[in-house]
Design a protein around this motif. Structure first.
Motif: not given
Length: 487
Positions: A185, A405, A409-410, A413
């Motif tokens: 990412e 992050v 968000d992780k 992703t």
């Protein structure tokens, strides 16, 4: 719901560790997200003798940690098929062709096929040849694509031989060379930060940037990989592929559009301007290292690792300076380093901007603004800038604007392999290495290795738990620079 992808995905090496740890879970995530629905099938093939039920159980175990709805998982698994196959025997492809055609009719796959080679590199050319000669590449499909794990050769000569073999069966636009770092990412964020912000877009050149640094550091030693690693070293294992692909995003020209063909053209304009060093220039611009014991004696030196020859000259650390002979980067050094048994695990990019004119007087010191893109182990973006100190005098200090992050968000992703499989299904080559970039990287690395092979170094030359040899710091100091990341 996203648009459904219609495809037949075949994994050569379908019982291997990569398939179980990464490929099947990644494919399942694409199914959960709706990219794969009804019109898909997956074939696993290997030498191992398995029934369909045993193969299904293998897939079931590999995706177990990602399952939220068991019925959903079972629907996914029902699209999986297994063939026991000797991939070196042309006759063994007849059963695969029969199954391909049956699945094409059963699931309405329209002749769309992706062949993923998760096998030893020495078999890449063989498999590609038989896919062509035995009729598995369809004429009626919208696409036939080949996905290849690294390494793509062990030198420019071997890579060129492999490219020639593959080209007998597939056009270069059909070949997707995997470098999983390109699926990360924060590597993909380089483009967003650089081209999405006029502040950086306009300043991404020799007029504003003093140097660029890329660090890929590991705290682990060679572990169980000595058999492979002693023939590759950090130079071939980390610099030729991962590091050079990150450099591609940093050094490239601004693409005409964000289509994969324009992105590759922009990267190649930079790769083609990379200065290939002669032996004297290698000595001037590159440093190699090999780790010794840790300061407390708890970690042994590389030469004492299992299966490492006592007189090994293998590099476990590389640092160097790249130069791009193009107007954008005239005089701007790109520093790279990668090594094992270093002080910290980190993959990061540090873009060091010039200080500019100091109008504040002699007592005020300005620092170089630094843009940092943190790739691993935590993702984030930092921007160190000059600001006023809080004292009554007009003095300055460095403040850090940063974003990390989030855990949320992780969760959202995609994993690198999920992203790369999806991109290959879409025919998007933006995050895959093309032949020109691979060829230039090998020519560059070969020149360094040949220079090193002609001389002997006194190893070990850095302590485990440090940031590498002193010569690595001296390399930058010659230019009046220093590493941003100290470990």
């Amino acid at each position: 719901m996203p648009a459904e992808i219609t495809t037949l995905l075949t994994f050569f090496g379908g019982t291997g560790d990569l398939a179980k740890r990464k490929l099947y879970p990644s494919t399942y995530n694409l199914f959960k997200k709706g990219f794969l629905q009804e019109h898909f099938a997956v074939i696993g093939t290997a030498r191992q003798e398995l029934t369909t039920e045993e193969f299904h159980e293998m897939v079931r175990e590999s995706i177990a940690d990602f399952v939220e709805d068991q019925a959903n998982a079972e629907e996914f698994i029902s699209h999986f098929y297994y063939i026991q196959q000797d991939i070196t025997d042309s006759a063994a492809y007849a059963d695969m062709l029969t199954l391909n055609n049956e699945l094409d009719a059963k699931y309405g796959l329209k002749g769309n096929r992706i062949f993923y080679m998760s096998v030893a590199p020495r078999f890449f050319g063989t498999v590609a040849k038989y896919l062509k000669s035995e009729g598995l590449i369809t004429e009626n499909g919208e696409y036939n694509r080949l996905m290849i794990e690294k390494p793509f050769g062990t030198s420019f000569g071997t890579a060129e031989d492999l490219q020639n073999e593959l080209s007998e069966a597939f056009d270069d636009a059909q070949i997707f060379r995997i470098d999983h770092y390109l699926g990360k990412e924060m590597v993909q964020n380089i483009a967003a930060v650089r081209f999405g912000n006029p502040l950086f877009d306009a300043a991404w050149n020799k007029d504003y940037i003093e140097n660029v640094q890329v660090t890929l550091s590991e705290v682990l030693g060679v572990e169980e990989r000595a058999g492979y690693y002693d023939t590759a070293g950090a130079l071939r294992d980390m610099i030729q592929n991962h590091t050079m692909q990150i450099i591609g995003w940093l050094a490239m020209e601004k693409p005409a559009s964000f289509k994969d063909t324009d992105i590759r053209a922009a990267k190649n304009a930079a790769f083609n301007s990379l200065k290939i060093y002669n032996r004297e220039e290698v000595a001037e611009n590159f440093v190699r290292g090999q780790y010794g014991e840790s300061a407390d004696g708890t970690q042994k030196k590389y030469l004492d690792e299992m299966d490492v020859p006592a007189d090994s000259q293998n590099n476990t650390f590389v640092a160097g300076k790249l130069q791009f002979e193009m107007p954008r980067w005239e005089g701007v050094p790109f520093y790279i380093r990668s090594g094992k048994r270093l002080a910290a695990k980190s993959t990061r990019v540090d873009v060091v901007f010039k200080k500019g004119l100091n109008i504040f007087g002699g007592d005020v010191e300005l620092a170089n603004p630094v843009l940092t893109i943190l790739i691993d182990p935590k993702g984030g973006i930092e921007f160190k800038i000059n600001a006023k100190d809080v004292t009554s005098e007009f003095l300055t200090r460095v403040v850090n604007l940063n974003w990390t992050v989030s855990d949320e968000d992780k969760k959202l992703t995609p994993e690198p392999y999920e992203r790369m499989i999806h991109d290959a299904m879409d025919g998007n080559g933006s995050n895959f290495a093309d032949w020109n970039g691979v060829a230039i990287a090998w020519k560059f690395v070969d020149a360094i290795q040949e220079a090193w092979d002609a001389t002997r170094e006194q190893f070990p030359n850095y302590v485990s738990g440090s940031m590498g040899p002193v010569a690595s710091d001296e390399l930058l100091a010659k230019d009046g620079n220093e590493w941003v990341f100290k470990g």
